[in-house]
Design a protein around this motif. Structure first.
Motif, mmCIF file in Angstrom:
data_model
loop_
_atom_site.group_PDB
_atom_site.id
_atom_site.type_symbol
_atom_site.label_atom_id
_atom_site.label_comp_id
_atom_site.label_asym_id
_atom_site.label_seq_id
_atom_site.Cartn_x
_atom_site.Cartn_y
_atom_site.Cartn_z
ATOM 1 N N HIS A 172 1.484 2.655 -3.513
ATOM 2 C CA HIS A 172 0.394 3.021 -4.414
ATOM 3 C C HIS A 172 0.464 4.506 -4.765
ATOM 4 C CE1 HIS A 172 -3.492 2.737 -6.351
ATOM 5 N NE2 HIS A 172 -3.862 3.813 -5.695
ATOM 6 N N PRO A 183 -6.964 0.329 -7.919
ATOM 7 C CA PRO A 183 -6.119 -0.841 -7.628
ATOM 8 C C PRO A 183 -6.831 -2.175 -7.783
ATOM 9 C CG PRO A 183 -6.846 0.173 -5.596
ATOM 10 C CD PRO A 183 -7.340 1.058 -6.709
ATOM 11 N N ARG A 192 0.819 -1.210 0.000
ATOM 12 C CA ARG A 192 0.000 0.000 0.000
ATOM 13 C C ARG A 192 0.850 1.256 0.000
ATOM 14 N NH1 ARG A 192 -2.619 -1.703 4.747
ATOM 15 N NH2 ARG A 192 -2.633 0.465 5.445
ATOM 16 N N ASP A 230 -5.441 4.459 -11.640
ATOM 17 C CA ASP A 230 -4.998 4.135 -10.280
ATOM 18 C C ASP A 230 -6.059 3.406 -9.474
ATOM 19 O OD1 ASP A 230 -6.734 6.232 -9.983
ATOM 20 O OD2 ASP A 230 -5.402 7.475 -8.762
#
Length: 377
Positions: A289, A363, A286, A361
């Motif tokens: 990201h 995820p 994470r 973006d």
């Protein structure tokens, strides 16, 4: 109790989901990008340093791809490492000896090199190995998500970031949960391109790293190395780059326990990889990201910050959807990396497929195999 949608992340490889044998096909685009990132060449000696609990399909995928390139592959299965020097007396003679003889080390450890003295960064820099770390990311899920972003796209994002922050005096990070912290006196990790002897890099590739001389403000921790997702708000108050106050019930007690002499701010990182997953991912996924932020506090040694070696209490602190200002100019807005809309970045992405797909973006949307890179072996 804190309501965090990412609270279900695994705590070690032993409880990470295993992949089915046929999924090795889906791992190969990410593994191909991994080998391109490490610049592996035929005839080089490769050490796969993998904890016993790493998914065998992941080890097989990386080992087979390295062998296909023509590398001399060795696999060393080792006990899991402990965090923050918890087991600092553990003998690592075999691991260290194997590392010293390799041209390339691909490490699948959960806690990573920053927590162990024999494999700390100063030891890596003193050797001729190129060291690639799958720190919490030696999983099929990491390889089919963040690992699929073509290296050229990541480097375009990183270089544009470093150009934008060059000479910046401050980075301010805020969040809806109450984080408001400013870093100044910044030294950014330069973009070195291809790995060189003594280099250490994480994979999947993640972001832009910096070391501050001063840190002032409050960080409300959403997840961290020693506590996971805290049950109540965990607040760190920093002054003059030192953690002056830790508040937040049991999590605060746990954090203080690992560094009785206190903490200092060691580094921060702005996430740049739009394909790294968030939900279900480990903390170290994470963190990478695009639009995320994390910083690493480390234990003081005899009351002082010693940056040449491990503080043995390194703790990464996560902020999932921050707003980040660089010298007052917006860089991230509520978790959205504004650079993803830059025409130059979109031009690089267009070499691999539709920019709206490459740079999306979200995820949950896995990058299709045909858009994962043009390099072939």
């Amino acid at each position: 109790m804190t309501n965090n949608p990412y609270a279900g992340s695994p705590f070690s490889y032993v409880n990470a989901s295993a992949a089915g044998p046929y999924s090795i096909v889906e791992l190969m685009p990410g593994v191909r990008n991994l080998l391109a990132y490490v610049q592996l060449k035929a005839g080089e000696r490769v050490l796969l340093l993998m904890e016993h609990t790493v998914d065998p399909v992941v080890v097989q995928a990386i080992g087979a791809a390295a062998a296909y390139v023509g590398a001399d592959v060795r696999v060393l299965s080792v006990p899991p490492f402990s965090p923050g020097g918890w087991d600092r007396e553990a003998p690592l003679d075999i691991e260290t000896a194997a590392f010293h003889e390799a041209d390339v080390v691909i490490s699948g450890t959960w806690w990573g090199e920053v927590h162990t003295e024999p494999l700390f960064f100063d030891q890596i820099k003193s050797r001729s190995s190129r060291f690639l770390s799958l720190h919490m990311t030696a999983t099929a899920a990491a390889l089919v998500t963040g690992g699929r972003l073509p290296p050229e796209v990541f480097y375009a994002l990183l270089r544009r970031t470093l150009h934008q922050v060059a000479g910046a005096e401050s980075v301010r990070v805020t969040s809806a949960l109450g984080t408001d912290v400013t870093f100044s006196g910044l030294a950014w990790d330069p973009d070195p391109g291809a790995l060189r002897p003594g280099d250490w890099r994480p994979f999947p590739y993640g972001g832009a790293n910096f070391w501050p001389r001063d840190t002032e403000g409050v960080i409300v921790v959403e997840d961290c190395t020693f506590t996971g997702v805290p049950e109540e708000p965990l607040r760190l108050t920093l002054e003059n780059n030192l953690v002056r106050k830790i508040e937040g019930g049991m999590a605060a007690d746990q954090l203080r326990r690992y560094a009785p002499d206190g903490y200092y701010m060691r580094h921060g990182l702005v996430g740049l990889n739009p394909k790294v997953r968030i939900a279900g991912g480990t903390q170290f996924e994470r963190e990478k990201h695009a639009g995320a932020f994390y910083c690493g506090i480390d234990g003081l040694t005899n009351g002082a910050p010693i940056k040449s070696g491990p503080g043995f209490a390194h703790c990464d602190c996560q902020v999932d959807r921050p707003t980040v200002l660089v010298d007052g100019e917006p860089f991230i807005e509520k978790g959205r990396l504004l650079m993803l809309d830059d025409p130059d970045i979109r031009e690089v992405a267009a070499r691999f497929g539709p920019p709206d797909v490459i740079l999306d973006d979200n995820p949950l949307m896995i990058l299709p195999r045909r858009f994962t890179g043009i390099e072939t072996y």
